[in-house]
Design an enzyme around this catalytic site. Structure first.
Site, PDB file in Angstrom:
ATOM      1  N   ILE A   1      18.868  27.873  30.743  1.00 31.00           N
ATOM      2  CA  ILE A   1      17.854  28.721  31.359  1.00 31.00           C
ATOM      3  C   ILE A   1      17.942  28.543  32.866  1.00 31.00           C
ATOM      4  CG2 ILE A   1      15.388  29.142  31.610  1.00 31.00           C
ATOM      5  CD1 ILE A   1      15.055  28.245  28.709  1.00 31.00           C
ATOM      6  N   LEU A   2      18.018  29.654  33.569  1.00 29.86           N
ATOM      7  CA  LEU A   2      18.215  29.608  35.015  1.00 29.86           C
ATOM      8  C   LEU A   2      16.900  29.406  35.751  1.00 29.86           C
ATOM      9  CD1 LEU A   2      20.652  32.627  35.231  1.00 29.86           C
ATOM     10  CD2 LEU A   2      21.268  30.214  35.480  1.00 29.86           C
TER      11      LEU A   2
ATOM     12  N   HIS B   1      23.377  39.693  25.556  1.00 28.81           N
ATOM     13  CA  HIS B   1      22.573  39.021  24.529  1.00 28.81           C
ATOM     14  C   HIS B   1      22.832  39.695  23.186  1.00 28.81           C
ATOM     15  CE1 HIS B   1      19.385  36.521  22.976  1.00 28.81           C
ATOM     16  NE2 HIS B   1      18.808  37.582  22.433  1.00 28.81           N
TER      17      HIS B   1
END
Length: 215
Positions: free
Chosen positions: A91-92, A108
């Site tokens: 997760i950024l 995705h």
């Protein structure tokens, strides 16, 4: 088009994108591949295509924010037009997303905004949907729910499992991700709010997938 690709795993989408550059379907280059996993098979894919690749260990940093700040500095050295997440399983941070906003894309394995996060294919099978697919989107702070550039639709059968659905979806991932990058490289992608329009693109289904121009 100069891109940097971030990976964590097998690198199958990286391979599809690299092939598109090699064949001249996308003009430009992948200047760097970065992995957050030392053993990621995608690093070997980069080597096969002669693309510079690096492993950056998250454990060397005190926090996610510190690690992402380090990546920002490294990526900006390449002066990329686009930063591509290809199976990047982290997760950024908000800072990373803001730094590359508008030139940060992801794929995705669902028809977003459905089935966000991990194991999207398993979620689709367990939910009993009749169609799933994959989505190339701009990355925003909203996980797996950024503005949609292109989607491919895949039908499910009662016999489908997580594995069989993943294989069906993966085939189209390797089509639509290079296609989206090509559109962006040609300056044909326009975004207004959540709506993304590709100038001159064919829209529709064949019979249930987008009319891909070159892939």
């Amino acid at each position: 088009m100069n891109i940097v690709v971030l990976i964590s795993g097998r690198g199958s989408n990286l391979k599809a994108i690299a092939k598109a550059f090699d064949k001249g379907k996308i003009e430009g280059k992948i200047s760097l591949v970065i992995s957050n996993r030392k053993d990621a098979p995608g690093l070997k894919v980069a080597q096969q295509f002669g693309i510079p690749s690096e492993f950056h260990n998250p454990s060397d940093f005190a926090s996610r924010e510190d690690y992402d700040r380090h990546l920002i500095n490294r990526i900006e050295m390449e002066k990329p037009d686009l930063v591509v997440l290809a199976g990047y399983m982290r997760i950024l941070s908000e800072e990373f997303i803001k730094t590359f906003e508008g030139r940060l894309v992801n794929i995705h394995p669902s028809l977003t905004p459905a089935f966000k996060g991990l194991h999207a294919q398993r979620q689709a099978v367990e939910y009993g949907v009749k169609f799933s697919g994959c989505t190339v989107h701009f990355v925003t702070a909203d996980l797996d729910a950024g503005p949609v550039i292109v989607q491919a639709v895949v039908p499910l059968t009662p016999e489908d499992s997580e594995d069989t659905l993943s294989e069906k979806i993966r085939y189209y991932e390797h089509k639509i991700y290079p296609q989206a990058i090509k559109w962006i490289s040609e300056g044909r992608v326009r975004q207004k709010g959540r709506i993304v329009v590709v100038e001159g693109a064919k829209y529709g289904c064949l019979p249930v997938n987008p009319a891909l121009e070159d892939f």
